[in-house]
Scaffold this active site. Structure first.
Site: not given
Ligand code: FAD
Length: 828
Positions: A11-12, A44, A49, A222, A260, A360, A552
């Site tokens: 998502i980031v 994924s 939430l 988690h 939650y 994030v 500052d």
């Molecule tokens: P990711 O989605 O992990 O994306 C990173 C990507 O980088 C991956 O697709 C990976 O394959 C790729 N990557 C990594 N290394 C390499 C490499 N060497 N070369 C190429 N690609 C690579 N957040 C909320 O705001 N609300 C919620 O309710 C919430 N609930 C959650 C519940 C669970 C069970 C979990 C596990 C997380 C939850 N989160 C929630 C947190 C949230 O899902 C994550 O913080 C967020 O999805 C992170 O997004 P991202 O794009 O940073 O990381």
């Protein structure tokens, strides 16, 4: 245009590609180790939430933008955000109070929120157990992010705009030349790049290591589980079956039990933070295979039912309908935690062109992406990034041990009620000033920041409480502001204003800037003329190109080519280091920055009798003639070589006396011994904070940030517009002609005793118009004082109200400073 490689299509990463495209950048490649339709990172399986309200203004702004953006991304008439609202319930009186405090944050940062009764909670959420609920906080604009769907739509729209996505390809290395990134390595070949942004989520540590960068995050598992169908939810009219849109009830938090909830059609989803921390190493998970599906992805580990037992029992209590169900499916999903709970965002300090946007949440994803895109395209983010800065950590805070322990603690505390002054319980005693042994002997009450132990007051001064004059008596505090507070600080303030006190200033950052290029470098980076002769001190600002305050600082010229900079944070150090490097490159003038904080110590010796103390220990001239205000000399005090800086953070006569760390204890002993005759005490941060606020001195990071100009912050006196050129001058020339919309104002509290702590909303004519930054009881002025950002139209003498735990406290906009306007005491 610049060649950009984004690592990670979560998502980031996809939001960042989109934000860059919106700003006209096209040469963008996103490299993802997993398949694009389901990359397999945290996004994924994120239940999505979005509770927007956060103690950090920055994080709340990021969340608000994420909601706005996800609402705007749509396909077939359906957006990527289901705005069902958010409900946080209280089952304990403490939580109810905490929700009121949170309501304050919401009002401060502009989120519409309402504290509601238990009955209203049940009306809004009929499945709740009425016997448990005391009340709640309802935020109608919260809801469910359809993160996986948003990612797909963003991939579609950015691909259409020319972004290249390379799926199923892990980045295995980062190529560099002459301190800059030049590309990424993959098993299928190299991809050249001028800018690389790691959006690799919890794999960030491994990517950082490829450029020798320690990324302080810890992946933790988690638990998230889905129940079987809830009968009463069956057969409801749902707008859609798309995951995320198949919910109508508000998203729900039961923080008293670390839980939650959301709906998945007629099933319930339950997330739990109450289990033991389960740290993971991303490198142990291996590279994502070609095949990824709902159940099979690297960020999803097997469910450990035993860890979920309490969650399940408590869930059935809160939502009795769940008693008819059982757990249908569960998993331990991985995502990132950090030492202070904030994300890790920004430019790498050690290699040009490398950036990070990790740790994030979905909640903040679009906001963070926008900030990074702004940083890349304009050099600065509109939203202050201090809470997220990659380089905000001190060196000691980057060790694996520190990151692991503190990030696990953050997992444990994620829903806890935490006092803003509460220190870490562990690790402690990481950084001790040489005065520490003596401070302990005096019963110092220590709080921690940046690894430093800093005394807030000294129990030894309790004996002086009976001697405190009537007009210095501290006021009674409520239970919340009485935490990490002692009336002893009144004694220490009284002694500072009427006799003399020593303050440990060691924890403030001190950098030496030296070399033939030192003057030119500092002249370009600061807002004042620092070409003055050796022996002078200048209070000045570091600005960004848009005129926002980056810091500052005190710039003291010690010798022609040697300056000392008294700064705020590790971010300052990285900024100066980078600029020094660029200066060396471009001007061929040598200049170097050396962090001397830990190798030295510093003591504030302040108060009307401070001169008597120093004169009894030194033959150097500490008179106004010998050492005028804002000047520095080399001197000998009790036989110890020191630098004496004539300045004061409390607005009194005195000096900051700095020496090499090994002399610290002897300096302390000598000063305390000689000071006895003059009534000296050791004084702590609580007194210091009170005295500096009533003297009108701002604190960087709280009272002012990059979101503020010097004119708005009331420190235009630190800007020399006649100076030839400096970073931010062009912006200030524009800003000076405009009427600011907001200003930092000083408030005094009318009842003379209600102390607030910061971040509370300020109301004018019953409308939230601003927020408190820092506050303290002003011991000299005998009333609580606060700084607050308010509309510029607000005038001195105007009445406002501060919301504090749901109550309104009357306050008056006051003159600033409240104490010693003419500086007569400083100049004594
Ligand atoms: P990711 O989605 O992990 O994306 C990173 C990507 O980088 C991956 O697709 C990976 O394959 C790729 N990557 C990594 N290394 C390499 C490499 N060497 N070369 C190429 N690609 C690579 N957040 C909320 O705001 N609300 C919620 O309710 C919430 N609930 C959650 C519940 C669970 C069970 C979990 C596990 C997380 C939850 N989160 C929630 C947190 C949230 O899902 C994550 O913080 C967020 O999805 C992170 O997004 P991202 O794009 O940073 O990381």
């Amino acid at each position: 245009s610049q060649r950009v490689v984004i690592i990670g299509a979560g998502i980031v990463g996809t939001n960042l590609a989109d934000e860059l495209v919106q700003r006209g950048w096209r040469n963008i490649t996103v490299v993802e180790q997993g398949p694009l339709q389901m990359p397999g990172g945290s996004t994924s399986h994120a239940p999505g939430l979005v509770f927007q309200t956060n103690p950090s203004k920055t994080m709340t702004k990021f969340a608000q933008y994420t909601v706005e953006k996800l609402l705007s991304i749509s396909q077939d008439g359906q957006s990527c955000f289901n705005q069902v609202g958010g409900l946080e319930v209280a089952t304990t009186p403490e939580r109810m109070e905490e929700l009121k405090r949170k309501h304050g944050y919401a009002s401060s940062w502009g989120v519409d929120a309402r504290i509601i009764t238990a009955e209203e909670c049940i009306q809004l959420y009929p499945l709740l157990n009425p016997e448990l609920i005391l009340g709640g906080l309802h935020i109608p604009s919260d809801g469910l992010a359809l993160a996986a769907r948003a990612t797909q739509l963003l991939i579609e729209r950015t691909s259409a705009a020319g972004v290249t996505y390379i799926p199923s390809t892990p980045v295995t290395g980062i190529e560099r030349a002459q301190g800059r990134v030049t590309g990424v390595t993959t098993p299928n070949g190299n991809i050249p790049a001028d800018i690389i942004i790691s959006c690799a989520g919890f794999w960030g540590v491994e990517i950082g290591a490829m450029v020798g960068l320690q990324v302080p995050l810890l992946p933790l598992a988690h638990q998230y589980a889905k129940t079987t169908a809830v009968h009463s939810l069956k057969g409801r009219e749902l707008n859609s079956n798309i995951n995320g849109m198949n919910a109508t009830l508000p998203i729900l938090r039961h923080q008293d039990q670390d839980l939650y909830y959301r709906e998945h059609g007629d099933q319930y989803g339950i997330g739990y933070y109450g289990h033991r921390p389960m740290p993971i190493r991303a490198s142990d998970l291996g590279v994502t295979g070609k095949h990824v599906d709902e159940k099979n992805m690297p960020s999803r580990l097997n469910f450990t039912p035993k860890d979920f037992e309490t969650a399940w029992n408590e869930s059935q209590k809160l939502l009795p309908v769940l008693r008819q169900t059982h757990i249908a499916d569960g998993f331990n999903g991985i995502f990132s935690f950090t030492p202070d709970g904030g994300p890790i965002v920004g430019r790498a300090p050690n290699v040009e062109g490398f950036y990070v946007a990790e740790a994030v949440w979905v909640t903040h994803s679009a906001g963070v992406a926008r900030a990074v895109a702004e940083l890349l395209t304009t050099g600065r983010s509109e939203t202050d990034l201090a809470d997220c800065e990659l380089s905000r950590f001190e060196e000691i805070q980057l060790s694996k041990e520190y990151v692991s322990e503190t990030s696990q603690q953050n997992f444990v505390e994620v829903y806890d009620i935490i006092h803003p002054l509460a220190p870490k319980i562990s690790p402690r005693n990481l950084r001790l000033s040489p005065f520490n042994t003596r401070q302990r002997e005096l019963g110092a009450y220590f709080l921690e920041v940046g690894g430093w132990e800093r005394p807030f007051w000294y129990e030894a001064n309790k004996d002086l409480l009976p001697y405190l004059p009537a007009n210095w008596q501290p006021v009674e505090r409520d239970a919340w502001t009485a935490q990490h507070y002692s009336p002893i600080s009144a004694v220490e303030a009284w002694k500072t204003r009427n006799a003399v006190a020593v303050y440990d200033m060691t924890a403030f950052h001190r950098f030496e800037v030296f070399g033939p290029g030192a003057q030119d470098l500092l002249q370009r980076l600061t807002t004042s003329d620092i070409t003055k002769s050796p022996g002078t001190i200048t209070y000045t600002l570091l600005l960004d190109e848009q005129g926002g305050i980056k810091s500052d600082v005190f710039v003291s010229r010690l010798e022609k080519d040697v300056y000392q900079v008294g700064a705020n944070t590790a971010v300052d150090l990285h900024y100066l280091n980078r600029e020094a490097l660029l200066h060396r490159k471009h001007s061929k003038q040598y200049v170097q920055i050396r962090d001397i904080t830990g190798a030295t110590c510093c003591m504030g010796l302040w108060g009307p009798r401070s001169r008597e103390v120093i004169d009894s220990l030194s033959t150097d001239d500490f008179s106004n003639k010998g050492l005028p205000y804002f000047h520095v000399i080399k001197a000998t005090v009790a036989g110890i070589p020191v630098l004496a800086f004539r300045k004061s953070y409390v607005g009194e006569l005195g000096w900051e006396i700095q020496t090499s760390a090994e002399y610290g204890q002897r300096l302390w002993d000598s000063i305390m011994q000689s000071g006895k005759l003059h009534g000296i005490v050791a004084a702590g941060r609580a007194a210091l904070n009170s005295l500096r606020i009533e003297k009108g001195y701002r604190t960087y990071g709280s009272d002012m940030t990059t979101e503020h100009s010097p004119f708005e912050a009331g420190i235009a006196y630190a800007v020399d517009m006649n100076k030839e050129d400096f970073v931010g001058k062009a912006a200030l020339q524009r800003l000076i002609k405009q009427t600011p919309s907001k200003r930092l104002h000083c408030l005094t509290i009318d009842d003379g005793q209600s102390v607030v702590l910061g971040k509370e909303p300020v109301f004018l004519d019953n409308k939230a118009v601003g927020y408190v930054t820092t506050a303290a009881f002003g011991f000299t002025v005998r009333k609580p004082v606060a700084f607050a950002w308010l509309p510029a139209r607000v005038r001195e003498g105007q009445a406002v109200e501060i919301e504090y735990f749901g109550c309104r406290i009357r306050a008056t906009v006051s003159s600033d400073p409240l104490f010693d306007v003419s500086n007569s005491r400083l100049l004594a």
